[in-house]
Design an enzyme around this catalytic site. Structure first.
Site, PDB file in Angstrom:
ATOM      1  N   TYR A 171       0.937  -1.182  -0.046  1.00  0.00           N
ATOM      2  CA  TYR A 171      -0.016   0.142   0.222  1.00  0.00           C
ATOM      3  C   TYR A 171       1.080   1.217   0.102  1.00  0.00           C
ATOM      4  O   TYR A 171       1.854   1.227   0.684  1.00  0.00           O
ATOM      5  CB  TYR A 171      -1.011   0.186   1.224  1.00  0.00           C
ATOM      6  CG  TYR A 171      -0.217   0.077   2.456  1.00  0.00           C
ATOM      7  CD1 TYR A 171       0.234  -1.042   3.134  1.00  0.00           C
ATOM      8  CD2 TYR A 171       0.017   1.139   3.359  1.00  0.00           C
ATOM      9  CE1 TYR A 171       0.755  -1.275   4.596  1.00  0.00           C
ATOM     10  CE2 TYR A 171       0.583   1.171   4.375  1.00  0.00           C
ATOM     11  CZ  TYR A 171       1.085  -0.228   5.129  1.00  0.00           C
ATOM     12  OH  TYR A 171       1.674  -0.030   6.292  1.00  0.00           O
ATOM     13  N   LYS A 175       2.215  11.256   4.406  1.00  0.00           N
ATOM     14  CA  LYS A 175       2.183  11.827   5.631  1.00  0.00           C
ATOM     15  C   LYS A 175       0.931  13.049   5.870  1.00  0.00           C
ATOM     16  O   LYS A 175       1.179  13.854   4.668  1.00  0.00           O
ATOM     17  CB  LYS A 175       3.292  12.529   6.497  1.00  0.00           C
ATOM     18  CG  LYS A 175       4.227  11.392   7.049  1.00  0.00           C
ATOM     19  CD  LYS A 175       3.725  10.485   8.087  1.00  0.00           C
ATOM     20  CE  LYS A 175       4.530   9.559   8.576  1.00  0.00           C
ATOM     21  NZ  LYS A 175       4.196   8.457   9.438  1.00  0.00           N
TER      22      LYS A 175
END
Lengths: 284, 284, 284, 284, 284
Positions: A171, A175
Site C-alpha cells: 500500500y 503523511k
C-alpha cells in the site's frame, strides 16, 4: 550530494537503494481462453522464460504474485539499480505475447528508502559537540561523510532480495498536511519520537513480517510505498491495526489502496494461467 | 501470537475466522444473449455445478445474489479458511465459460473479525488484580491464553454459515481520523463505551437482522466490511439509520458504497441468466 | 416493528412506501443506427410494449425520461412494492433487445420515506402526558400504534403515482457529519426546527413543484434521493437555491450529482430512438 | 413567480435567460481515419450543414470549438430558449453520422443567470421606505414588478449572441459551504460587498474578456458555469488569478475542471476533421 | 496590459513565455504488435519524421519521453508560442498513423510563468518613493513599464529550450485555500518571504535540477505545472522532500499526480516501439 545541508532545517537524512516498480494486471481471461493450445503454450513459454530470468537476477530481481479481488489478478514487483532499468523491464515485458492478455490496472514507482531519523540526531549532535558551524562547508562535508557511512552500513537493507514469504501486502501512504495536524510542521524531535515509537511496534513483529519502505515523492502519487512480506497474512492486519493507534499513524498517516497477493514462482505461470493455483513457494 | 502485547496500549484484542471475498459482476447481456442455446446451456451447466458445490461446502461456503442497480447484476460471497483458498476460488471461477460474460466491477477482501472490547477490559483487569506486570512475559502468556479461550468460545461466530436470509446489505467502512475527531486517539474506555452503545442498537434487531463484521486493514481499501442479512430489507435502513445517531457512527464512521442483493440458490442460475427472477430461497 | 423504540434517543420516526429504482442509460447510437430497419422495429415494438405496460401499472408504475447531457440519454424510474419487484424489472428489461443498445451509466436504489419529525414530537409528548414510561413496553406499543396511524393517513403520499409533469430533477444527498458541524449530533429539537423551516420553503412552491423523498441508507451510496417534478424547469433552480440558504441545507446538506430529464410516454419511444423529440406529455 | 418572497431572507434575486448545453467530445480518430473518402465527405457535409444552421440561429445559436488536451478534441456550445430545445439539439446531433466518431466525454447543463445583488438591495430599500410590510402581498407584488423591470432592462445580457472571440475558457464552480467558512451563512450585506468587489475586477477586463455566467443548481453537479471569451488567452489567467485574491474567490470559491478551446466556424469542420487547424474566426 | 493595476492589492506580477502541452499516452501494444512489418515501418517513418522536426524547432520545440508505470508509456512535451500552435500540434499528431496505437490517458495545458514576487516589491517601493499615487494612470504606466523591462530581462527563462537532461519529473499543484490556512489570504509580505525561502532550496540544487514552472489557472485543473529536469532522478526526491518542510509547501501546497519519464530522441522512436530502450540522450 544535495539535501544533506538541510539537517539543521529538520529534514531527516535518507539513504536509497533499489528502484522499485509494482505492476498490477487484470487477466483478459475471455481472450486468453479463446487462444488455441499451441498459441497459449508459446506465450507461456516465452513469458515464463522471461520472468524466470528476472526472478533469478541477483543484481535486480523480480517476483510474481497472484492477487485477490478485482483490482488485479497478477502483480509483478521489480527491484532494479535505476529507473532506466525499470523502464527497460516495463518495455520488454510489454513485448511478450502474454502481455497482450494482461490489462495494466495500476502500478507504483518508488525507491527503497531508509529514513535516518536516529542517525540524523546523532550526526548533528556530534558535529555540534565538535563546534562545527551548522551550514558551513565543514559541516556539509562531515554530514556527507556521516551519511555515506550509514549507507555503507545499510547496504543489505538498501539492496535486499525480495523476501521469500508466501503473502505480500502493498500500500502507498502519505503523511497528513492538514490545517491543524501537519506532519511537516512538527518539530524534528517530535518526528524522531513518533518514528521511534512506530518502529517499536514493527520490531515486535520481527521475524513474522518483513517490511520494505520505499520513497515515491517525485515518482508517484503518494509519498511512500510499503511492502510487507509474511507467511501468515493475519499478521498484516495485526501489525497495521496496532500501528493505527500510535501517534505517527493515528494522527498523521493517510493510506492509499491495499493490495494482497500470494507469491508464486515464475516456473508456475502456466499453472496459474490455466486456473490451477500455484503451490511452489517454500512454506506453502 | 503477535498483537496481544498491546493490550496496555489501548489496542483492542481481536479474534478472526473465515477469510471473505465479495465479487461483484455486471452481466454482459448483449454478448450472453448472442450465444446460441447450446452454448448457453453448456456454460450454465458448468457454472451451476461449480457454484452449487461451493454453496454446499461446509468448510467454506459461497452464496449467490441478484443485485439492484448498475453497480452489479450478480454478487458472489465466499467464506474460506485462508486467503489462498479465496484466491483459488477466484482463479477457478474465472475459468468457467460463464465468467466470460461477467465483468468484474468491484470486490472486497476481508476476514471475519470479532473485537474483544469487553473481553479486553475483563482480561486486563483480572491480570492487574493478580498483580501481573503489564508487558511482562507472564502478562503476555496470560493474555494469549485469554484470547485463545475467547476464540474457542466464539468459534460458531467466527466460522458461521452464510445466513439464509432473502436480502443482503454489504458496505465497507472506516473509523474517522479527522483533525479534531479521531477514533484512534480516543481512550480505550471511550471506545469500549461507544462500541457497547452501538452494540445495544444491534441487539434490538436480533432475529430480524444478522450481522457479520469482517476486518480488512491490510487487505482492502477500507478498515471493515459489514454484511447484514435479513428477510425484510426495510430493517437495513431502520437499523443503520438508528445507528447513525449513536456516537460511534455519528462522529466516527465513514461509509463506503452500499450494495443491496437478493439471494438465490446456485441451482437457479439458469433462471436468472435467462431473465426470470429466481424464487428459490426459503421465506420467498 | 423495530426502530420505534428509539423515539427517546432522538431518532425521528419514518414511514416508508414504494421502493424506487432510477436507471440511467447512455444510448449506443452508432450500434443502434447500424441496425437495419426491421431489427430496429422489432426492438422498439418489444421495448415499447414492455415499458408501456410498466407505465400503466397502478400497483407499481414506471416512467421514461429523455435526459440532458452526457451522463445519460435515457432514464427509467420504477416505483414498486418491494426491492424484489425492482430486481425483477431490472432483470426483465435487460432481456429486451433494446437494452443491448443502452449502456447503464448509473442508477439509484431507494424507498419512499416520510420523516415524522412533527408526529414524533406529538406522539412523544402525548405519551409523556399520559405518564407512560419511555422505553417501557406500553410506550413501545403506543408508539407503534401512533406510527401505524400516521402510515395509514399518509398512504397517498407513500404510494403516489409518478407525477405527470414535463420535467424531472433527481439528485441524491447526505446530511453532513463534519468534525464540528454534524447533523446527527444536533438535538431533536434543532432538527425539528430546521426541517420545519426547510419544509416552509417547499410549501411556497406547492403546485409548481412536486417532491418525492426517498431514503437510501443501506441501499445506495447517499442517504436520500430527491425527485422534483415540475412543468417549469426554472422552478427547480429557484427552489433549491432558496433552500440552500436555510440552515438545514446551508450547513448540513451534501449534494450528489444532479440529473435533469424531460418525460415522455413509452408510446413515443420509437420517436425518441429515431432522433425526434417526443411531445406526448400533457402540458407540452 | 416563486422565490421573490425570500428577499427578506437574504436570498438574492436572479433573472434567467438562455438555457445552455456544453458538449465535450473526443474524436475517435482511428475509426474516422478508417472511413473511405466518400463516407467521410457524406458525414462532413451532413454535420457541417447541421451545425452551420445552428450557428446562424439568432433565436438560439450554437458554436464550435477545437479543444486543447485529452479532455476533449471538440466542444459544442448551445444557447436555447428552453431545456427541451437543448434536449432536441442533443438528440438530433446524435443522429448525425459524424457523431458516431465523437465520444462524449463530459457536458454541462445550465441557464444564463444574472444575480441581482445590487437591485435586491435597491428594491428592498425602496419598499421599506414606502412602508410596505415585508412578506405582505403588496410587498410580493412590488418585488415581482421590480424583478420584471430588471429582466426587461437586462434582456440583451440574458439572451446574448455567443461572443465572436477566438478563445473560450469554461469552468464550473461552487460557493464553499465549509464548517467555518460558509458562503450561504454570510449576511446579505457581506455577500453584496464581496460580489461588488469581485465585479470590479471583472470590469477592469471589460473589452478584453466577455463573461457569461450560468446557474446550474438543479441541473448539473456544480452551482454555476462560467464562460469567458477573449481574443487573448493570457487574459483568462490574468483575470482568474487576480480574482483568486478577492474574498469571494479566495475564501468561498471551489473550482471544477477548466476547458480551453479555440473557436472555429462550422463551415471549417471538414478542415478540422482532416487535421488542418481552422482559421476562420475574425481576429485570427 | 491588464492585471498590473492590482499590485497594490497583493496580486503578484507575472510574466509569461511558451505555452505548454504535456500529452501522456499508453501504447496499445496488442494492436501495434499485430501490424505487419511494412505497416509498422510506414507508421514509424511518418511519426519519427514528424516528431524529429518538432524536436528541432527552435521557435517552439517538442520532446519525447519513455514513462514509468501504467499512467503512460509515452509522453510528448510541446513548447509553443501560442495555444493555437499547441492545438495545431495536437491535431496534426493525431493524424499520424502511429497515434492510432496511442491511447491519450491524460494531458496538461499551461504557460511558462515567472512570478515577480521580488520585482513586485521593488517596483512598488520605487513608485511610492517617487510619490506616485497607487492606482493612478501614472502608476499604471510605470508598473507596465517595469513589467515590460522584467520580461525583456527574462526572455531566456520565458522561452527556454527543453533542457537536455535524462530524466523528467512532472506534476501539477495548487496553493491551498483551506478554512484556516489559505494562501490567497496571507499578506503579500508573507508570500514574498515564503517564496524566497522556497526558492533558496531550489538554488541549492542549481546545476543538478532545472525547473520550469508554468501557470495553468484558466487552462487546466490545477493552478501550476512543475517540470523538473535532471540527469540524476534521485535529486527529484531529495529536492521535493526537502521543500515539503518549508512553509510554502508544508502548509500551502496541494500536489496532483506525479509523472516520471526518461527522455529519448525522436530518431529512436522505432527502437522504443519495438521494445528496445532508447539510449540516445547525451549523458546516458
Amino acid at each position: 550530494m544535495s539535501g544533506e545541508g538541510s539537517v539543521e532545517m529538520g529534514v531527516p537524512l535518507t539513504v536509497e537503494g533499489w528502484t522499485i516498480l509494482h505492476q498490477m494486471f487484470r487477466v483478459r481471461w475471455p481472450a486468453w481462453k479463446a487462444l488455441d493450445d499451441g498459441e497459449r503454450k508459446l506465450a507461456l513459454d516465452e513469458a515464463t522464460g522471461f520472468l524466470a530470468e528476472l526472478e533469478a537476477a541477483a543484481r535486480g530481481p523480480s517476483a510474481v504474485f497472484a492477487m485477490l479481488g478485482h483490482k488485479a489478478d497478477l502483480m509483478l514487483v521489480h527491484f532494479r539499480r535505476s529507473f532506466e532499468e525499470l523502464g527497460d523491464t516495463q518495455l520488454r515485458f510489454a513485448q511478450c505475447r502474454l502481455a497482450d492478455f494482461l490489462e495494466p490496472t495500476t502500478s507504483y514507482v518508488s525507491i527503497v528508502e531508509l529514513g535516518l531519523y536516529q542517525a540524523t540526531a546523532r550526526i548533528q549532535a556530534a558535529l555540534r559537540e565538535q563546534g562545527i558551524e551548522p551550514g558551513s562547508s565543514a559541516w556539509q562535508e562531515a554530514v556527507e561523510r556521516g551519511v555515506e557511512e550509514e549507507r555503507e552500513a545499510l547496504m543489505a537493507r538498501l539492496y535486499p532480495p525480495i523476501p521469500k514469504r508466501r503473502y505480500l501486502c502493498f500500500y502507498p501512504m502519505d503523511k497528513k498536511r492538514g490545517e491543524t495536524r501537519n506532519w511537516y510542521q512538527t518539530s524534528m524531535e517530535d518526528r524522531q519520537r513518533m518514528m521511534r515509537d512506530h518502529g517499536m511496534i514493527g520490531r515486535r513483529y520481527a521475524g513474522k513480517v518483513m517490511q520494505i519502505i520505499s520513497g515515491s515523492i517525485g515518482y508517484d502519487d503518494w509519498e511512500w510505498g510499503v511492502d510487507l512480506f509474511s507467511d501468515d497474512a493475519l499478521t498484516f492486519k495485526k501489525l497495521i491495526y496496532e500501528m493505527r493507534f500510535d501517534e505517527a499513524s493515528a494522527v498523521y498517516a493517510l493510506f492509499g489502496p491495499f493490495y494482497l497477493g500470494v507469491r508464486f514462482e515464475a516456473a508456475e505461470l502456466a499453472s496459474f494461467m490455466s486456473g490451477r493455483s500455484p503451490v511452489s513457494l517454500p512454506g506453502a
